[in-house]
Motif scaffolding. Structure first.
Motif, PDB file in Angstrom:
ATOM      1  N   ILE A  41       0.870  -1.191   0.146  1.00 20.36           N
ATOM      2  CA  ILE A  41      -0.189   0.015  -0.188  1.00 20.36           C
ATOM      3  C   ILE A  41       0.804   1.388  -0.072  1.00 20.36           C
ATOM      4  O   ILE A  41       1.607   1.374   0.770  1.00 20.36           O
ATOM      5  CB  ILE A  41      -0.933  -0.144   1.270  1.00 20.36           C
ATOM      6  CG1 ILE A  41      -1.942  -0.998   1.247  1.00 20.36           C
ATOM      7  CG2 ILE A  41      -1.614   1.311   1.347  1.00 20.36           C
ATOM      8  CD1 ILE A  41      -2.589  -1.351   2.335  1.00 20.36           C
ATOM      9  N   ASP A  42       0.826   2.198  -0.976  1.00 22.64           N
ATOM     10  CA  ASP A  42       1.472   3.307  -0.795  1.00 22.64           C
ATOM     11  C   ASP A  42       1.402   3.894   0.448  1.00 22.64           C
ATOM     12  O   ASP A  42       2.379   4.481   0.917  1.00 22.64           O
ATOM     13  CB  ASP A  42       1.062   4.255  -2.233  1.00 22.64           C
ATOM     14  CG  ASP A  42       1.256   3.503  -3.550  1.00 22.64           C
ATOM     15  OD1 ASP A  42       2.253   2.800  -3.596  1.00 22.64           O
ATOM     16  OD2 ASP A  42       0.368   4.042  -4.439  1.00 22.64           O
ATOM     17  N   LEU A  43       0.236   4.470   0.995  1.00 20.41           N
ATOM     18  CA  LEU A  43       0.326   5.239   2.012  1.00 20.41           C
ATOM     19  C   LEU A  43      -0.888   4.360   2.878  1.00 20.41           C
ATOM     20  O   LEU A  43      -2.074   4.412   2.374  1.00 20.41           O
ATOM     21  CB  LEU A  43      -0.118   6.489   2.125  1.00 20.41           C
ATOM     22  CG  LEU A  43       1.011   7.420   1.396  1.00 20.41           C
ATOM     23  CD1 LEU A  43       0.537   8.957   1.193  1.00 20.41           C
ATOM     24  CD2 LEU A  43       2.467   7.414   2.365  1.00 20.41           C
ATOM     25  N   LEU A  44      -0.611   4.043   3.964  1.00 22.42           N
ATOM     26  CA  LEU A  44      -1.757   3.428   5.051  1.00 22.42           C
ATOM     27  C   LEU A  44      -2.021   4.519   5.957  1.00 22.42           C
ATOM     28  O   LEU A  44      -0.828   4.587   6.697  1.00 22.42           O
ATOM     29  CB  LEU A  44      -1.345   2.129   5.549  1.00 22.42           C
ATOM     30  CG  LEU A  44      -2.597   1.522   6.565  1.00 22.42           C
ATOM     31  CD1 LEU A  44      -3.942   1.061   5.693  1.00 22.42           C
ATOM     32  CD2 LEU A  44      -1.763   0.148   7.356  1.00 22.42           C
ATOM     33  N   CYS A  45      -3.215   4.771   6.382  1.00 26.28           N
ATOM     34  CA  CYS A  45      -3.524   5.717   7.423  1.00 26.28           C
ATOM     35  C   CYS A  45      -4.783   5.568   8.309  1.00 26.28           C
ATOM     36  O   CYS A  45      -5.398   4.375   7.943  1.00 26.28           O
ATOM     37  CB  CYS A  45      -3.931   7.314   6.715  1.00 26.28           C
ATOM     38  SG  CYS A  45      -2.991   7.821   5.224  1.00 26.28           S
ATOM     39  N   VAL A  46      -5.130   6.540   9.185  1.00 29.59           N
ATOM     40  CA  VAL A  46      -6.020   6.375  10.076  1.00 29.59           C
ATOM     41  C   VAL A  46      -6.890   7.612  10.058  1.00 29.59           C
ATOM     42  O   VAL A  46      -5.999   8.612  10.103  1.00 29.59           O
ATOM     43  CB  VAL A  46      -5.777   5.957  11.414  1.00 29.59           C
ATOM     44  CG1 VAL A  46      -7.017   5.879  12.499  1.00 29.59           C
ATOM     45  CG2 VAL A  46      -5.086   4.359  11.291  1.00 29.59           C
ATOM     46  N   ILE A  55      -4.388   4.790   0.556  1.00 34.61           N
ATOM     47  CA  ILE A  55      -4.294   5.841  -0.396  1.00 34.61           C
ATOM     48  C   ILE A  55      -3.364   4.964  -1.485  1.00 34.61           C
ATOM     49  O   ILE A  55      -1.872   4.479  -1.076  1.00 34.61           O
ATOM     50  CB  ILE A  55      -3.615   6.951   0.296  1.00 34.61           C
ATOM     51  CG1 ILE A  55      -4.566   7.612   1.069  1.00 34.61           C
ATOM     52  CG2 ILE A  55      -3.324   8.059  -0.987  1.00 34.61           C
ATOM     53  CD1 ILE A  55      -4.024   9.065   1.707  1.00 34.61           C
ATOM     54  N   GLU A  56      -3.952   4.986  -2.634  1.00 39.59           N
ATOM     55  CA  GLU A  56      -3.171   4.629  -3.866  1.00 39.59           C
ATOM     56  C   GLU A  56      -2.785   5.575  -4.725  1.00 39.59           C
ATOM     57  O   GLU A  56      -3.657   6.268  -5.339  1.00 39.59           O
ATOM     58  CB  GLU A  56      -3.950   3.255  -4.462  1.00 39.59           C
ATOM     59  CG  GLU A  56      -3.165   2.443  -5.504  1.00 39.59           C
ATOM     60  CD  GLU A  56      -2.193   1.829  -4.937  1.00 39.59           C
ATOM     61  OE1 GLU A  56      -1.349   1.273  -5.865  1.00 39.59           O
ATOM     62  OE2 GLU A  56      -2.191   1.417  -3.864  1.00 39.59           O
ATOM     63  N   ALA A  70      -6.778  -1.408  -4.997  1.00 39.15           N
ATOM     64  CA  ALA A  70      -7.013  -0.582  -3.680  1.00 39.15           C
ATOM     65  C   ALA A  70      -8.030  -1.392  -3.198  1.00 39.15           C
ATOM     66  O   ALA A  70      -7.838  -1.647  -1.816  1.00 39.15           O
ATOM     67  CB  ALA A  70      -7.582   0.683  -3.774  1.00 39.15           C
ATOM     68  N   ILE A  71      -8.857  -2.029  -3.613  1.00 40.29           N
ATOM     69  CA  ILE A  71      -9.898  -2.842  -3.010  1.00 40.29           C
ATOM     70  C   ILE A  71      -9.289  -4.102  -2.419  1.00 40.29           C
ATOM     71  O   ILE A  71      -9.503  -4.627  -1.268  1.00 40.29           O
ATOM     72  CB  ILE A  71     -11.112  -3.349  -3.824  1.00 40.29           C
ATOM     73  CG1 ILE A  71     -11.886  -2.103  -4.378  1.00 40.29           C
ATOM     74  CG2 ILE A  71     -12.149  -4.611  -3.419  1.00 40.29           C
ATOM     75  CD1 ILE A  71     -12.961  -2.433  -5.521  1.00 40.29           C
ATOM     76  N   LEU A 129      -7.860   7.121  -4.125  1.00 43.01           N
ATOM     77  CA  LEU A 129      -7.319   7.079  -5.501  1.00 43.01           C
ATOM     78  C   LEU A 129      -6.813   8.304  -5.947  1.00 43.01           C
ATOM     79  O   LEU A 129      -7.752   9.368  -6.130  1.00 43.01           O
ATOM     80  CB  LEU A 129      -8.044   6.361  -6.572  1.00 43.01           C
ATOM     81  CG  LEU A 129      -8.880   5.167  -6.105  1.00 43.01           C
ATOM     82  CD1 LEU A 129      -9.687   4.575  -7.342  1.00 43.01           C
ATOM     83  CD2 LEU A 129      -7.850   3.926  -5.457  1.00 43.01           C
ATOM     84  N   ALA A 130      -5.564   8.659  -6.295  1.00 43.93           N
ATOM     85  CA  ALA A 130      -4.780   9.829  -6.714  1.00 43.93           C
ATOM     86  C   ALA A 130      -4.109   9.687  -7.945  1.00 43.93           C
ATOM     87  O   ALA A 130      -2.968   8.636  -7.948  1.00 43.93           O
ATOM     88  CB  ALA A 130      -4.003  10.161  -5.386  1.00 43.93           C
ATOM     89  N   SER A 131      -4.307  10.174  -9.073  1.00 47.88           N
ATOM     90  CA  SER A 131      -3.827  10.010 -10.314  1.00 47.88           C
ATOM     91  C   SER A 131      -3.915  11.317 -11.031  1.00 47.88           C
ATOM     92  O   SER A 131      -4.667  12.129 -10.696  1.00 47.88           O
ATOM     93  CB  SER A 131      -4.301   8.872 -10.926  1.00 47.88           C
ATOM     94  OG  SER A 131      -4.024   8.641 -12.071  1.00 47.88           O
TER      95      SER A 131
END
Length: 333
Positions: A41-46, A55-56, A70-71, A129-131
């Motif tokens: 995972i690119d970024l794992l957050c809470v 966050i992908e 991401a799913i 999803l960020a692109s």
């Protein structure tokens, strides 16, 4: 222009994650604690509501098949506990040069908790999803997932050169910000309709007697609220009654100065928590105008989220602590 190197973009977002996901704490970068899998995972957050956030990032022009990836990631982390998250966060802090920070205490403070609450932690996993751009097949999939109750959004990142500096224009395109609240309401309505058709949880209702005044068929959270309200009306201070609310005693109440209505209560509670770097979630408390409690020049909201074991312990404790208040309860006939 082409999207900048993904690692540069990832590092930028890691330090400014709020631009794509407000009220979010990064707990891992390139997270990959999987069995027999090299996926990361690119970024794992809470977030502030104790949900995990995946966050992908993609630098391709169309976003690829990032929604499917991401799913997969969301499913993989969905069983994460608070203790596991604290351990992951601890390793991340070492990675970014903050080894002296107490990860567990930092995570509790971010969530506004005095102690871990596994019942409330990671009840949902959000996806961002960020692109640079998103192909139609991606946006179609995302819209369908939103309708099915998945909290997923698309954020477009477009970099620009200006005076030898790179600026990134950040825009949430799905759901559109002006439509987000409406979509949330529609999605929640559909979710509740599906749950009503398939829910197998314990919805046992209870009859409660308060000094002979009987109320019938109350759900658990309403039964304990009415009991707590009765004690306050009988002259017991909310703080004193809350001491006997079992494992959830420390967060059973939120209060503000003065006798205020629901609108002012929300504003004042939010302002008070903002000073501590937290936010007030009114969905977790009885805080409608007719539900607020007033005592000693203050206004109180009582917790409305109770697990089965915690609820039973709190009810038993209140009856034992205040035997002269005429409290009785039993499953509804």
């Amino acid at each position: 222009m082409q999207m900048q190197e993904r690692r540069d973009l990832q590092r930028l977002l890691r330090a400014n994650v709020s631009v794509i996901s407000p009220d979010t704490l990064v707990i891992a970068e390139e997270f990959g604690d999987w069995d027999a899998s090299k996926r990361r995972i690119d970024l794992l957050c809470v977030d502030r509501k104790a949900n995990l956030v995946v966050i992908e990032l993609k630098r391709t022009e169309d976003g690829g098949h990032m929604e499917l990836q991401a799913i997969r990631y969301a499913a993989m982390v969905s069983t994460m506990t608070f203790d596991q998250a604290a351990d992951v966060y601890g390793r991340y802090l070492v990675q970014v040069g903050e080894a002296n920070t107490d990860a567990r205490a930092e995570l509790l403070d971010f969530l506004g908790w005095d102690e871990p609450d596994e019942d409330a932690f990671a009840q949902d996993v959000r996806i961002v999803l960020a692109s640079a751009e998103f192909a139609r097949e991606v946006t179609t999939s995302v819209l369908w997932l939103i309708e099915r109750g998945i909290d997923i959004r698309c954020v477009r990142l477009q970099p620009y050169d200006h005076d030898d500096k790179v600026f990134v224009d950040v825009q949430q395109i799905i759901p559109l910000p002006e439509m987000a609240e409406y979509q949330v309401r529609v999605t929640e309505k559909k979710r509740k309709e599906r749950e009503a058709r398939s829910d197998t949880r314990d919805w046992t209702s209870f009859d409660v007697s308060l000094n002979g005044r009987k109320q019938f068929g109350l759900r658990k959270r309403h039964a304990i609220y009415q009991t707590f309200r009765h004690l306050v009306e009988q002259g017991v201070s909310p703080e004193k009654a809350a001491e006997h609310c079992g494992p959830r005693a420390n967060r059973a109440l939120v209060s503000v100065e003065g006798k205020v209505d629901a609108e002012d209560f929300y504003r004042l509670a939010n302002e008070a928590r903002a000073k501590e770097g937290r936010s007030f979630d009114p969905t977790r408390y009885f805080c409608a105008d007719e539900e607020l409690l007033h005592f000693g020049g203050r206004t109180y909201a009582f917790l409305n989220q109770w697990g089965g074991a915690d609820w039973k312990q709190a009810m038993d404790n209140l009856i034992e602590a205040f035997p002269d208040k005429g409290i009785e309860f039993a499953p509804a006939e």
